[in-house]
Design a protein around this motif. Structure first.
Motif, PDB file in Angstrom:
ATOM      1  N   ALA B 154      -5.366 -24.666 -24.284  1.00 47.34           N
ATOM      2  CA  ALA B 154      -5.881 -23.343 -24.644  1.00 47.34           C
ATOM      3  C   ALA B 154      -7.105 -22.945 -23.815  1.00 47.34           C
ATOM      4  N   TRP B 155      -8.093 -23.830 -23.715  1.00 47.29           N
ATOM      5  CA  TRP B 155      -9.325 -23.448 -23.017  1.00 47.29           C
ATOM      6  C   TRP B 155      -9.068 -23.166 -21.544  1.00 47.29           C
ATOM      7  N   GLU B 156      -8.050 -23.805 -20.979  1.00 47.96           N
ATOM      8  CA  GLU B 156      -7.777 -23.594 -19.551  1.00 47.96           C
ATOM      9  C   GLU B 156      -7.254 -22.181 -19.266  1.00 47.96           C
ATOM     10  N   TYR B 157      -6.891 -21.446 -20.312  1.00 49.88           N
ATOM     11  CA  TYR B 157      -6.520 -20.041 -20.112  1.00 49.88           C
ATOM     12  C   TYR B 157      -7.743 -19.203 -19.766  1.00 49.88           C
ATOM     13  N   VAL B 158      -8.930 -19.681 -20.162  1.00 52.21           N
ATOM     14  CA  VAL B 158     -10.134 -18.884 -19.924  1.00 52.21           C
ATOM     15  C   VAL B 158     -11.227 -19.657 -19.183  1.00 52.21           C
ATOM     16  N   ASN B 159     -11.086 -20.971 -19.054  1.00 52.76           N
ATOM     17  CA  ASN B 159     -12.159 -21.794 -18.485  1.00 52.76           C
ATOM     18  C   ASN B 159     -12.577 -21.283 -17.100  1.00 52.76           C
ATOM     19  N   PRO B 160     -13.820 -20.779 -16.984  1.00 50.65           N
ATOM     20  CA  PRO B 160     -14.237 -20.250 -15.676  1.00 50.65           C
ATOM     21  C   PRO B 160     -14.544 -21.355 -14.675  1.00 50.65           C
ATOM     22  N   VAL B 161     -14.793 -22.573 -15.158  1.00 50.08           N
ATOM     23  CA  VAL B 161     -15.185 -23.665 -14.261  1.00 50.08           C
ATOM     24  C   VAL B 161     -13.985 -24.103 -13.419  1.00 50.08           C
ATOM     25  N   THR B 162     -12.929 -24.563 -14.088  1.00 51.03           N
ATOM     26  CA  THR B 162     -11.713 -24.919 -13.351  1.00 51.03           C
ATOM     27  C   THR B 162     -11.086 -23.669 -12.749  1.00 51.03           C
TER      28      THR B 162
END
Lengths: 251, 289
Positions: B154-162
């Motif tokens: 889920a977080w990888e849909y928005v994670n600005p770092v990765t």
């Protein structure tokens, strides 16, 4: 959502101001994080749908499992010797960062060593896929038969010629049209890997034969048949094409 | 803050290099990480293939982000051995050396938020509010819970770092907008907002490096002149006080310290230095004229 309940049940008189502030802040943070988590889930549910023109690389797990397994690293994209695979950019309507290809632009060349699958570190592209002919990236569908040149009586067999499993995945079947005209209809069989060469080479401006996600076309049938075929030890791609008797198919 | 400009003491007493040393080395490290990922797609020299989530160093050594790995586990996937090895290697590195070392020395968002922090100070922007720094610690389990409930990273849909590193290596799309939003958030809304309050990835690395070795020590704290420059420069100023003003160990043990070394740079009295966590010695009576 997390530990928002931890401020409950403690008598206020036991708490000095600092401690009370700390607990209230903790509860506030937990509530805010809960709201953020719900928002995130809502966003994921909206953003995870895969448009039908976007196909996954060979060996990709079923979409729901793929979404949990793929870390969006792009090693499959780097391993692809062609320009087939891409990572979806943010906001493009395809789950961000996931690998995909669009058959009409650049289809899958079906490398026998499946380098994209070999490069995948997580198993999102199933390590068990050893024979590219067993890949099921999608399934070709004659999406709009009335525009098919062959069905209009012209001598076109671009899709048949483009198919890497020629005579197995696509055959040209004779069709007697009412009125006496005999034409050939491209027919897709179970051996289709969904590589998209047919869609890529389809002559009309908008492709008539199109690769769709197998789950959309065949639903659970796809997985069920593959299981039964595996049980019988007869992979569909290895079976020679059976040319159907010239029997009229009417819709 | 007094009328004395920030960094004036350090510049006057230590010179330019010692006042910027760790900042320069840190920018260099960030550039090296970026160059490692971008040399391949730009020049065909493949140093780090892939992106922050998972990569191949020199075509041989698998590396993987342990936070993404944990999300994948939460989402219900058991990653293949190569991802497991990669995540274990990276996790072991940050576990031993310093968890939030990642934030200060490798993260591509850090230069963005550093720029916002610097601009905010230069423009004298005081607006905004100060939410709890515990928010990120609550957001971390919320992200894992969301991964579990949706069965996705889920977080990888928005994670600005990765997302930013992936965007730079594979195509940005709207990632630039997200990064711009974080910049504006840090500039106008919350001071050091993203890294200091929100980012669950930073919180994860902080927890990972709770007992990591590399630490900053305020060993010459008796020389402190209360000029507040270290508090001004620090992205996590709350970590300094116990070590600098407390009676106990001078080592900054708070896992939110990113070991960026900026306090070492900006202190004109050379109060801070980088050391290991067991180096608890205090230099007493060092107050210089």
């Amino acid at each position: 959502m997390d530990d928002s309940g931890k401020h409950g049940g403690t008598s206020r008189s036991f708490l000095d101001a600092g401690r009370r502030k700390f607990l209230l802040q903790g509860a506030g943070s937990a509530c805010a994080a809960g709201v953020a988590g719900l928002g995130l889930m809502a966003h994921v549910q909206r953003a995870r749908a895969l448009p039908s023109q976007a196909l996954r690389p060979p060996g990709a797990l079923p979409e729901a499992d793929f979404d949990a397994a793929c870390v969006r690293c792009g090693l499959c994209v780097r391993a692809c010797p062609f320009t087939t695979l891409n990572l979806a950019p943010a906001g493009g309507g395809i789950p961000v960062g996931t690998p995909y290809f669009e058959a009409r632009s650049v289809p899958c060349e079906m490398c026998t060593d499946i380098p994209c699958k070999a490069a995948c570190p997580t198993g999102a592209l199933a390590p068990g896929l050893d024979d590219i002919a067993q890949a099921r990236m999608g399934v070709a569908v004659l999406a709009d038969p009335e525009r098919c040149l062959s069905l209009q009586g012209m001598r076109c067999d671009a899709c048949f010629q483009a198919c890497p499993l020629k005579g197995k995945a696509i055959t040209m079947e004779r069709l007697h049209k009412p009125g006496g005209m005999t034409v050939f209809i491209p027919s897709v069989h179970a051996a289709c890997t969904g590589c998209g060469k047919c869609e890529h080479d389809c002559v009309p401006q908008v492709a008539v034969i199109r690769v769709m996600p197998a789950a959309q076309v065949r639903g659970e049938l796809e997985r069920g048949r593959r299981r039964s075929e595996a049980a019988l030890g007869m992979p569909p791609a290895d079976s020679p094409a059976v040319s159907a008797p010239p029997r009229p198919k009417t819709r | 803050m007094s009328a004395r400009p920030f960094l004036a003491d350090a510049l006057a007493r230590k010179g330019r290099w010692l006042s910027y040393r760790w900042l320069i080395l840190r920018r260099l490290s960030q550039c090296l990480v970026l160059a490692g990922f971008l040399a391949g797609p730009c020049c065909g020299v493949w140093i780090l293939e892939g992106d922050l989530a998972s990569s191949l160093l020199l075509g041989q050594l698998p590396l993987a982000d342990p936070f993404t790995f944990v999300q994948s586990l939460a989402a219900g996937h058991s990653p293949a051995p190569r991802a497991m090895l990669g995540a274990a290697l990276v996790a072991a590195g940050y576990l031993l050396v310093g968890g939030r070392l990642f934030c200060a020395w490798a993260c591509p968002i850090n230069p963005v938020t550093d720029l916002a922090g610097w601009l905010r100070r230069r423009l004298g922007i005081k607006s905004g509010f100060m939410p709890s720094r515990h928010f990120r610690l609550a957001l971390l389990p919320a992200c894992l819970l969301a991964a579990w409930l949706t069965g996705s990273l889920a977080w990888e849909y928005v994670n600005p770092v990765t997302g930013l590193m992936r965007g730079l290596a594979f195509g940005m799309g709207w990632t630039g907008g997200l990064v711009g939003a974080i910049f504006l958030f840090d500039l106008f809304v919350v001071q050091r907002g993203w890294c200091g309050h929100v980012c669950p990835m930073g919180a994860f690395y902080g927890l990972l490096g709770k007992s990591a070795v590399l630490r900053v020590s305020a060993s010459r704290r008796s020389a402190c002149t209360d000029c507040m420059d270290c508090f001004t420069a620090c992205p996590e100023p709350q970590v300094i006080r116990p070590a600098l003003k407390g009676k106990g160990t001078p080592v900054i043990l708070d896992s939110n310290c990113t070991t960026c070394g900026r306090c070492v740079d900006v202190c004109g009295e050379k109060v801070f230095h980088l050391t290991h966590r067991l180096d608890r010695k205090l230099d007493e009576d060092v107050r210089s004229a």
